[in-house]
Design an enzyme around this catalytic site. Structure first.
Site, PDB file in Angstrom:
ATOM      1  N   GLY A   1      14.682 -39.344  -8.519  1.00 56.90           N
ATOM      2  CA  GLY A   1      13.525 -39.878  -8.147  1.00 56.90           C
ATOM      3  C   GLY A   1      12.886 -38.952  -6.523  1.00 56.90           C
ATOM      4  N   THR A   2      12.334 -38.078  -7.064  1.00 56.33           N
ATOM      5  CA  THR A   2      12.881 -36.945  -5.386  1.00 56.33           C
ATOM      6  C   THR A   2      11.720 -37.757  -4.707  1.00 56.33           C
ATOM      7  OG1 THR A   2      11.393 -35.993  -7.052  1.00 56.33           O
ATOM      8  CG2 THR A   2      13.358 -35.316  -6.733  1.00 56.33           C
ATOM      9  N   ASN A   3      11.178 -38.923  -5.030  1.00 53.32           N
ATOM     10  CA  ASN A   3      10.087 -38.529  -4.008  1.00 53.32           C
ATOM     11  C   ASN A   3      10.550 -39.465  -3.124  1.00 53.32           C
ATOM     12  OD1 ASN A   3       7.984 -37.641  -5.785  1.00 53.32           O
ATOM     13  ND2 ASN A   3       7.197 -39.568  -5.846  1.00 53.32           N
ATOM     14  N   ASP A   4      11.533 -40.777  -3.557  1.00 50.63           N
ATOM     15  CA  ASP A   4      12.529 -41.485  -2.427  1.00 50.63           C
ATOM     16  C   ASP A   4      13.917 -40.730  -2.031  1.00 50.63           C
ATOM     17  OD1 ASP A   4      11.790 -43.694  -1.209  1.00 50.63           O
ATOM     18  OD2 ASP A   4      11.626 -44.979  -3.941  1.00 50.63           O
TER      19      ASP A   4
ATOM     20  N   ARG B   1      -2.951   2.734   8.370  1.00 51.30           N
ATOM     21  CA  ARG B   1      -3.642   2.358   7.827  1.00 51.30           C
ATOM     22  C   ARG B   1      -2.308   0.639   7.812  1.00 51.30           C
ATOM     23  NH1 ARG B   1      -5.103   4.900   2.413  1.00 51.30           N
ATOM     24  NH2 ARG B   1      -6.252   2.709   2.000  1.00 51.30           N
TER      25      ARG B   1
ATOM     26  N   SER C   1      17.588 -40.283 -13.519  1.00 50.18           N
ATOM     27  CA  SER C   1      16.179 -39.579 -13.653  1.00 50.18           C
ATOM     28  C   SER C   1      16.177 -39.429 -11.753  1.00 50.18           C
ATOM     29  CB  SER C   1      15.266 -40.232 -14.414  1.00 50.18           C
ATOM     30  OG  SER C   1      14.472 -39.773 -13.723  1.00 50.18           O
TER      31      SER C   1
ATOM     32  N   ARG D   1       6.398 -47.179 -14.696  1.00 51.14           N
ATOM     33  CA  ARG D   1       6.207 -48.500 -13.652  1.00 51.14           C
ATOM     34  C   ARG D   1       5.524 -49.305 -14.373  1.00 51.14           C
ATOM     35  NH1 ARG D   1       3.770 -43.881 -11.672  1.00 51.14           N
ATOM     36  NH2 ARG D   1       5.021 -42.716 -10.049  1.00 51.14           N
TER      37      ARG D   1
ATOM     38  N   GLY E   1      -8.307  -7.636   4.265  1.00 51.00           N
ATOM     39  CA  GLY E   1      -9.734  -7.933   5.654  1.00 51.00           C
ATOM     40  C   GLY E   1      -8.494  -8.573   6.683  1.00 51.00           C
TER      41      GLY E   1
ATOM     42  N   HIS F   1     -15.999  -8.296   1.174  1.00 49.81           N
ATOM     43  CA  HIS F   1     -14.455  -8.986   1.768  1.00 49.81           C
ATOM     44  C   HIS F   1     -14.972 -11.053   1.354  1.00 49.81           C
ATOM     45  CE1 HIS F   1     -13.373 -11.700   5.040  1.00 49.81           C
ATOM     46  NE2 HIS F   1     -12.304 -10.995   4.764  1.00 49.81           N
TER      47      HIS F   1
ATOM     48  N   ARG G   1      11.208 -48.478 -16.127  1.00 45.08           N
ATOM     49  CA  ARG G   1      11.932 -48.612 -14.351  1.00 45.08           C
ATOM     50  C   ARG G   1      11.665 -50.296 -14.601  1.00 45.08           C
ATOM     51  NH1 ARG G   1      10.294 -46.022  -9.322  1.00 45.08           N
ATOM     52  NH2 ARG G   1       8.584 -47.396  -9.848  1.00 45.08           N
TER      53      ARG G   1
ATOM     54  N   MET H   1      -5.309  -7.126   8.563  1.00 41.73           N
ATOM     55  CA  MET H   1      -5.025  -5.576   9.247  1.00 41.73           C
ATOM     56  C   MET H   1      -5.795  -4.577   9.425  1.00 41.73           C
ATOM     57  SD  MET H   1      -1.882  -7.890   9.485  1.00 41.73           S
ATOM     58  CE  MET H   1      -1.244  -6.516  10.154  1.00 41.73           C
TER      59      MET H   1
ATOM     60  N   LYS I   1       1.103  -1.355   0.959  1.00 43.00           N
ATOM     61  CA  LYS I   1       0.188  -0.173  -0.409  1.00 43.00           C
ATOM     62  C   LYS I   1       1.184   1.088   0.118  1.00 43.00           C
ATOM     63  CE  LYS I   1      -3.997  -0.133   2.756  1.00 43.00           C
ATOM     64  NZ  LYS I   1      -4.206  -0.685   4.052  1.00 43.00           N
TER      65      LYS I   1
ATOM     66  N   CYS J   1      11.676 -37.469 -11.811  1.00 47.65           N
ATOM     67  CA  CYS J   1      10.467 -38.417 -12.110  1.00 47.65           C
ATOM     68  C   CYS J   1       9.528 -38.675 -11.194  1.00 47.65           C
ATOM     69  CB  CYS J   1      10.755 -39.570 -13.210  1.00 47.65           C
ATOM     70  SG  CYS J   1      11.506 -40.768 -11.975  1.00 47.65           S
TER      71      CYS J   1
ATOM     72  N   ARG K   1      -3.541  -1.173  -6.615  1.00 43.25           N
ATOM     73  CA  ARG K   1      -2.597  -1.739  -6.110  1.00 43.25           C
ATOM     74  C   ARG K   1      -2.642  -2.990  -7.916  1.00 43.25           C
ATOM     75  NH1 ARG K   1      -5.459  -4.651  -1.668  1.00 43.25           N
ATOM     76  NH2 ARG K   1      -7.279  -4.883  -1.920  1.00 43.25           N
TER      77      ARG K   1
ATOM     78  N   TYR L   1      14.706 -32.120 -18.351  1.00 43.27           N
ATOM     79  CA  TYR L   1      13.902 -33.226 -18.819  1.00 43.27           C
ATOM     80  C   TYR L   1      12.477 -32.982 -17.358  1.00 43.27           C
ATOM     81  CZ  TYR L   1      13.890 -37.475 -17.546  1.00 43.27           C
ATOM     82  OH  TYR L   1      14.551 -39.147 -18.034  1.00 43.27           O
TER      83      TYR L   1
ATOM     84  N   GLU M   1      17.722 -42.090  -6.423  1.00 40.92           N
ATOM     85  CA  GLU M   1      16.678 -41.652  -5.409  1.00 40.92           C
ATOM     86  C   GLU M   1      17.573 -41.988  -3.859  1.00 40.92           C
ATOM     87  OE1 GLU M   1      13.580 -43.864  -6.492  1.00 40.92           O
ATOM     88  OE2 GLU M   1      14.747 -45.213  -7.677  1.00 40.92           O
TER      89      GLU M   1
HETATM   90  P1  ADP Z   1      -8.176  -2.119   3.879  1.00 41.51           P
HETATM   91  O1  ADP Z   1      -6.606  -2.500   3.465  1.00 41.51           O
HETATM   92  O2  ADP Z   1      -8.578  -3.258   4.436  1.00 41.51           O
HETATM   93  O3  ADP Z   1      -8.318  -1.895   2.298  1.00 41.51           O
HETATM   94  P2  ADP Z   1      -7.176   0.259   3.845  1.00 41.51           P
HETATM   95  O4  ADP Z   1      -6.460   1.076   4.552  1.00 41.51           O
HETATM   96  O5  ADP Z   1      -7.280   1.026   2.935  1.00 41.51           O
HETATM   97  O6  ADP Z   1      -7.347  -0.983   4.522  1.00 41.51           O
HETATM   98  O7  ADP Z   1      -8.797   1.792   4.469  1.00 41.51           O
HETATM   99  C1  ADP Z   1      -9.601   1.328   5.137  1.00 41.51           C
HETATM  100  C2  ADP Z   1     -10.561   2.538   4.342  1.00 41.51           C
HETATM  101  O8  ADP Z   1     -10.145   3.666   4.873  1.00 41.51           O
HETATM  102  C3  ADP Z   1     -10.700   2.328   3.040  1.00 41.51           C
HETATM  103  O9  ADP Z   1     -12.199   2.197   2.059  1.00 41.51           O
HETATM  104  C4  ADP Z   1     -10.094   2.960   2.290  1.00 41.51           C
HETATM  105  O10 ADP Z   1     -10.432   3.941   1.309  1.00 41.51           O
HETATM  106  C5  ADP Z   1     -10.077   4.141   4.054  1.00 41.51           C
HETATM  107  N1  ADP Z   1      -9.445   5.153   4.290  1.00 41.51           N
HETATM  108  C6  ADP Z   1      -7.951   5.023   3.873  1.00 41.51           C
HETATM  109  N2  ADP Z   1      -7.492   6.170   5.210  1.00 41.51           N
HETATM  110  C7  ADP Z   1      -7.874   6.968   4.308  1.00 41.51           C
HETATM  111  C8  ADP Z   1      -7.828   8.942   4.680  1.00 41.51           C
HETATM  112  N3  ADP Z   1      -6.664   9.267   5.004  1.00 41.51           N
HETATM  113  N4  ADP Z   1      -9.003   9.222   3.799  1.00 41.51           N
HETATM  114  C9  ADP Z   1      -9.990   8.866   3.874  1.00 41.51           C
HETATM  115  N5  ADP Z   1     -10.626   7.246   3.374  1.00 41.51           N
HETATM  116  C10 ADP Z   1      -9.388   6.176   3.742  1.00 41.51           C
HETATM  117 MG    MG Z   2      -7.582  -0.439   0.802  1.00 41.43          MG
HETATM  118 MG    MG Z   3      -9.401  -3.180   6.207  1.00 44.19          MG
END
Ligand code: ADP
Ligand code: MG
Ligand code: MG
Length: 896
Positions: free
Chosen positions: A790-793, A90, A788, A579, A99, A450, A634, A101, A21, A856, A334, A876, A769
Site C-alpha cells: 500500500g504505497t500511499n500509506d 548555439r 500487497s 475497499r 526557445g 515557437h 481489504r 537558450m 544538438k 495497490c 534531432r 502484479y 504499508e
Molecule cells: P534553437 O535551439 O533555438 O533552434 P539554434 O542554435 O538552432 O537555436 O539556432 C537558431 C537559428 O539559427 C536556427 O534557425 C539555425 O538554423 C540558425 N543558425 C545557427 N547556426 C547557424 C550557422 N552557422 N549558419 C547559419 N544559420 C545558423
Molecule cells: Mg535549432
Molecule cells: Mg532559439
C-alpha cells in the site's frame, strides 16, 4: 578534461557530454551530410563554469586551438578584414528545451570585417543586414538589453522609409540602422559594442552558459523534470548565409508530419532569410513544394538527406537547413517531438516499413501519450459557430476564456478559470502563460513556430497561424471579420483540426476509449475518418504486443460491481484492492452507529447480523463480475469515527436540545452518539485506531466481513462459478496482529465450508504499508500468503508526510528548492520507499517462495513506478480502472 570536440570527433551517443544538438551535428558530419564545420564545448565545461563562476583556463586554450583549426580548414580568419570567417554560438543541452537558450549568429563581424564581407559576397546589403542582426542578437542575449529597443528601431526605420518588409530596406538603410543599434548598445549597457571577434566569442559562450539558469529555463526544467545540474553544451558553427539574396533561404522540415505521422514532405521555407526568421513568423513562409519549384537541385538534395536521416535514426527527424546561393547546408537534426497520436501511428508505420521491430515500437510510445489519447474530443454533431481555421499544431479539445497576454493567463488560471492564450505569435516570455492555459492560439507562424513546438512538448492543445484572426493585444480583443472576441469571452479550439469556435462546444469520448470499451471492430466502424482508424489500429497493435511481452499482471482497484466491470473490460486481470468502507455508508450508516453504541453483546450481534446479508450480496456481485480472477478484498480500514456525525455539528445539536428542554428517544440517542464521538476523537486519526487495530479492538467486525466473504464465495461455488476471493489485512505492523486475524478467519472459513458443504480456499495476506511491516517481512510472510504494497500509506509513514496536507502546504516550495523533483505520492521514491519494498520482496520470498506480491497504491498506475515494480520483481500492479491500459502498456515497455 577535454572541453572541446570537433564535429568530426563526436557522435549521436554523446548527448550527455555534447548536448543533443552537438551530438547530432557530429553524427550528420560522420554521415557525410553537408554540415558547416565547427566544434562543441562540452557540458562539463559548463558545469566547471557554474562551479567556479568563470571560464576554465584550459577551455580558453582549447577554444583557441579549435578556432585556428577551423580557420585553417576554411582558409579564412575569424573577423578578418578580407573575406572574414563568421561563426554562430548555439546552446544545446542534453534534452531539447525549445526557445529556452539563446543563439547568436554572425560573430566575428565588426566595423572593419563588415566591409570585407560586403566585398567578398559582392552584396553590401547582405553584409550590413548580417551586422545589424549580430548587434541585435548580441545586445539582447549577451548584454541583456530589452529586445524591443532593437525591433522598435527596425520598425521605425521601415516607417521612415515607407516599406513593410525587412527585405525592402537598402544597404544604406541598414548601415544607418547599425549606427542606431550601436547607440542603443551604448545607452543601455554603458559600453561600446565589442569590436574584437574573440571577445565577442567569449562573451557569447559565457552568455549561453548563464542562460542555463534563467528563470524561464528553470521553469521549463521543473515542468519537464529535467535535472538542474546537467548544464548545456555550446556549439560554435561556421556561418552559412540564407540571407544572400533570392537564391538563398532558410527552412525547417520533418521527415513525417509530426501531428498525424503521415510520411510526406512537411516543412516551411523562407527565401532570403536568416536563422529564426522562419520560426518567428516574421514573414509568411513557403512550403517545401514551393522550394521544389524555386530550386529543384537543393530540394532534391534535401529530400535525399531527409531519407538518409530517417533511415539512420529509424525515426521521425526534424531538420533545420539553410541554402546559400544554391548550396544546401544542414544546421540541425534531432528525433522530432510528436503528438501522442502520431507517436502510435509512426511506431506502427515504421514496423510495417520493416525499419523497427514491435518491441522497438513499444519503446517509442508511452503511457503518458496513451492517457492523452483517452481525453474527450469535440462533438462534431453539436451545433457550433466556426470563427476561423488555423493549423492543427497540438491535439486536444480546449474550451476557455480568451486572454491576450501571459500575465492575465496566469492570474486567471490561478483563480481556477480555464483560459485560452491568444497571441499573434508566442515567444519564450509567454511560457508561463502557456503553462497556465488550457489551450494556445496564434494568428501567425507554422507547425514549427515557437507556440507549436512548445505546446506539443507540454501536451497543451494548440492551433497556430489562424491568419483570419486580427489579434489586438493592446485592446485585449481579436476581430474576425465583423465578429469581436473580447478578453473573457469563451472560445473553443480543436488542436486536431485547427478549428476555432465561438462559445463552448460539448465534448465526446475519444475513439481510443471506445476501442477499449467496445473492441476494435466497433471502434473502427464508428471512427470519424481514416486517421482515426489508423490510430485505433495502431493502439490495438501496440497494446496487444505489450500484453504478450509483459511479465507484470495488471489488476484494478474497484469497490463496486460497476467498477469491476469497467476494469475487466479495460483489461484488468483481477481486483488488487476492493475497499469495503463504502459498504458501510448510506442507509447502512444506522447499523454502524448501532454497532458502535451497543452496550451489550446481544445488541452488537443484532447490528452485525443485519449487516451480514448486505455485505454478502456486495461480495457475491463482485465475485460474479470477476469470475475466475483474483479478487482481493481489504477488511475495513478507516477509523470508525468517519462513519459517525461530525463532532461540532452534533455538539451543537445536543446543546440546543438541552436548552429547549427537549426529551425523548432521539435526544437520548444523540447524547449517546456524542459521547461515542468524543470517546473516539483522535489527534492523529491516520495513525490511530484504524485498520487491523480496529478489527482486534471491536469484537465481531472483522468476523462479519470474513463470514460475508466466505458465504459469498460459497454461494458462487454453488452457482457453478469460480470465485477467487482473497482477504487482505490493512495496516499490520506486526506478525502477531496477522496471527490474531488469521486464526479467527480460518475458524470462520472452516465453519462456512462445513455449513455450506463446499471446499473453500481463500488466501489471507497483508497489506504492507508501514515501515515496520516491510522491515519484518520475513516474519510477516509466516502468516501471509500474499503481500500487497500500500504505497500511499507507506510513503506517508516513511517520509512522515501527511498526503492530504503537504501538497498545498510546502511541496511547491520543496520542488522549487530541489528537495524533491516530483511528489513521492505521484511517482514512487525509489531510494527510500522503494528500498523498503525491495527488502520486503526479498525477505518475503525467502520465507515463503510462492508468496504472491503486488502493489495497490496510486503508484500502480504511474508509468515510472510501474517500471520500478517490474524491476523489483512484483507479480502484479493494481491501479484505478482508468489507468489499467496505461499500466498494461508500461508493464510491456518495462519488459522489452
Ligand atoms: P534553437 O535551439 O533555438 O533552434 P539554434 O542554435 O538552432 O537555436 O539556432 C537558431 C537559428 O539559427 C536556427 O534557425 C539555425 O538554423 C540558425 N543558425 C545557427 N547556426 C547557424 C550557422 N552557422 N549558419 C547559419 N544559420 C545558423
Ligand atoms: Mg535549432
Ligand atoms: Mg532559439
Amino acid at each position: 578534461a577535454k572541453y572541446v570536440y570537433d564535429f568530426s570527433e563526436g557522435n549521436k551517443d554523446l548527448k550527455d557530454l555534447l548536448g543533443g544538438k552537438g551530438a547530432n551535428l557530429a553524427e550528420m558530419t560522420r554521415l557525410g551530410l553537408p554540415v558547416p564545420p565547427g566544434f562543441t564545448i562540452t557540458t562539463e565545461a559548463c558545469r566547471a563554469y557554474m562551479a567556479d563562476g568563470q571560464l576554465p583556463p584550459d577551455l580558453r586554450v582549447e577554444v583557441t586551438m579549435a578556432v585556428r583549426r577551423l580557420e585553417d580548414e576554411l582558409g579564412r580568419g575569424l573577423g578578418d578584414f578580407h573575406d572574414p570567417l563568421l561563426v554562430s554560438v548555439r546552446s544545446g543541452a542534453k534534452f531539447s528545451m525549445p526557445g529556452m537558450m539563446e543563439t547568436v549568429l554572425n560573430i566575428g563581424l565588426n566595423d572593419a570585417s563588415v566591409q570585407g564581407l560586403a566585398k567578398f559576397s559582392d552584396d553590401e546589403r547582405f553584409a550590413w543586414d548580417s551586422y545589424r542582426r549580430l548587434i541585435q542578437m548580441f545586445g539582447k542575449t549577451v548584454l541583456d538589453i530589452d529586445g524591443e529597443r532593437f525591433s522598435g528601431a527596425l520598425e521605425q526605420m521601415k516607417d521612415v522609409r515607407g516599406v513593410t518588409a525587412d527585405t525592402d530596406l537598402t544597404a544604406d538603410d541598414l548601415r544607418e540602422l547599425v549606427g542606431w543599434f550601436k547607440q542603443i548598445v551604448h545607452e543601455e549597457s554603458g559600453r561600446e559594442f565589442p569590436q574584437h571577434p574573440r571577445e565577442q566569442l567569449d562573451l557569447a559562450i559565457t552568455a549561453v552558459f548563464n542562460s542555463w539558469n534563467t528563470e524561464r529555463a528553470r521553469l521549463y526544467r521543473r515542468r519537464e523534470r529535467i535535472p538542474h545540474d546537467l548544464g548545456t553544451a555550446v556549439n560554435v558553427v561556421s556561418m552559412v548565409f540564407g540571407n544572400l539574396g533570392p537564391s538563398s533561404g532558410t527552412g525547417v522540415c520533418f521527415t513525417r508530419d509530426p501531428s498525424t505521422g503521415h510520411s510526406g514532405v512537411y516543412g516551411d521555407y523562407l527565401p532570403n532569410a536568416q536563422g529564426e526568421d522562419v520560426v518567428a513568423g516574421i514573414r509568411n513562409t513557403l512550403t517545401l513544394a514551393d522550394l521544389e519549384t524555386l530550386d529543384p537541385t537543393s530540394y532534391a538534395e534535401l529530400r535525399q538527406a531527409m531519407r538518409r536521416l530517417e533511415t539512420h535514426y529509424r525515426d521521425l527527424c526534424d531538420i533545420e537547413f539553410t541554402i546559400e546561393r544554391g548550396k544546401l547546408w544542414m544546421l540541425q537534426t534531432r528525433v522530432g517531438k510528436r503528438t501522442a497520436a502520431a507517436a502510435f501511428r509512426i511506431a506502427t508505420q515504421l514496423v510495417d516499413e520493416h525499419l523497427i521491430t514491435m518491441d522497438e515500437a513499444l519503446e517509442r510510445v508511452s503511457g503518458q501519450q496513451l492517457s492523452k489519447l483517452m481525453f474527450p474530443q469535440f462533438d462534431s454533431g453539436a451545433e457550433r459557430t466556426l470563427l476561423a481555421t488555423g493549423m492543427a499544431a497540438s491535439p486536444g479539445a480546449a474550451v476557455g476564456m480568451a486572454v491576450f497576454d501571459s500575465a492575465t493567463a496566469q492570474a486567471w488560471a490561478a483563480e481556477g478559470k480555464d483560459v485560452v492564450l491568444v497571441r499573434r505569435e508566442t515567444n519564450p516570455d509567454d511560457l508561463g502563460g502557456m503553462i497556465a492555459a488550457v489551450g494556445v492560439l496564434t494568428s501567425r507562424g507554422g507547425k514549427t513556430s515557437h507556440a507549436a513546438v512548445v505546446a506539443r512538448g507540454m501536451g497543451t492543445t494548440c492551433v497556430v497561424g489562424a491568419e483570419k484572426l486580427d489579434v489586438d493585444v493592446v485592446a485585449r480583443e481579436m476581430r474576425v471579420g465583423k465578429k469581436v472576441v473580447r478578453e473573457g469571452d469563451v472560445i473553443a479550439i480543436d488542436g486536431s483540426s485547427g478549428e476555432i469556435f465561438l462559445g463552448a462546444v460539448p465534448v465526446v469520448p475519444s475513439p481510443v476509449v471506445q476501442y477499449l470499451e467496445d473492441g476494435l471492430d466497433v471502434a473502427l466502424e464508428h471512427a470519424a475518418d481514416d486517421d482515426t482508424r489508423e490510430l485505433v489500429k495502431a493502439v490495438d497493435r501496440v497494446l496487444t504486443h505489450a500484453d504478450t511481452v509483459r511479465r507484470l499482471r495488471v489488476h484494478a482497484n474497484a469497490d463496486t460491481p460497476g467498477d469491476a466491470h469497467r476494469a475487466r473490460v479495460w483489461g484488468a486481470q483481477g481486483i488488487g484492492l476492493c475497499r469495503t468502507e463504502h459498504m458501510f455508508l448510506g442507509e447502512r450508516r444506522v447499523l454502524i452507529e448501532r454497532l458502535i453504541l451497543a452496550r451489550e453483546d446481544a445488541e452488537r450481534q443484532a447490528a452485525l447480523d443485519a449487516l451480514l446479508p448486505l455485505q454478502r450480496a456486495d461480495f457475491t456481485e463482485i465475485l460474479r463480475e470477476m469470475d475466475g480472477r483474483p479478487t482481493t478484498i481489504r477488511l475495513i480500514d478507516p477509523p470508525l469515527h468517519e462513519f459517525l456525525p461530525d463532532l461540532t455539528e452534533l455538539s451543537v445539536k445536543v446543546a440546543l436540545a438541552a436548552e429547549r428542554g427537549e426529551t425523548g428517544e432521539v435526544v437520548d440517542r444523540d447524547r449517546d452518539l456524542l459521547a461515542a464521538v468524543q470517546r473516539m476523537h483522535e489527534a492523529n486519526p491516520m495513525l490511530g485506531l484504524r485498520g487491523v487495530r480496529l478489527g482486534i479492538v471491536v469484537p465481531g467486525l472483522f468476523a462479519l466481513q470474513i463470514r460475508a466473504v466466505a458465504e459469498a464465495a460459497a454461494a458462487r461455488l454453488k452457482e457453478g462459478g469460480r470465485p477467487h476471493a482473497e482477504i487482505m489485512v490493512p495496516l499490520a505492523a506486526s506478525v502477531m496482529e496477522l496471527h490474531l486475524v488469521r486464526d479467527e478467519a480460518e475458524r470462520i472459513l472452516a465453519d462456512v465450508a462445513a455449513e455450506q458443504g463446499v471446499e473453500l480456499h481463500v488466501p489471507i495476506g497483508a497489506m504492507i504499508e508501514l515501515p515496520r511491516a516491510a522491515l519484518t517481512a520475513d516474519r510477516m510472510a509466516q502468516a501471509a500468503e500474499f503481500f500487497s504494497f500500500g504505497t500511499n500509506d507507506l510513503t506517508q509513514t516513511t517520509w512522515g508526510f501527511s498526503r492530504d496536507d503537504v501538497e498545498g502546504a510546502f511541496f511547491t516550495e520543496y520542488t522549487e528548492r530541489g528537495v524533491i523533483s516530483v511528489s513521492p505520492f505521484e511517482t514512487i521514491d525509489r531510494r527510500g520507499v522503494g528500498r523498503l519494498v525491495r527488502i520486503a520482496v526479498e525477505e518475503g520470498r525467502r520465507e515463503r517462495p510462492d508468496i504472491v506480491l503486488g502493489v495497490c497504491g496510486e503508484h500502480g498506475g504511474d508509468p515510472e513506478s510501474v517500471h520500478f515494480f517490474h524491476e523489483v520483481g512484483l507479480d502484479y500492479v493494481s491501479c484505478s480502472p482508468f489507468r489499467v491500459p496505461i499500466a498494461r502498456l508500461e508493464a510491456g515497455r518495462a519488459a522489452v
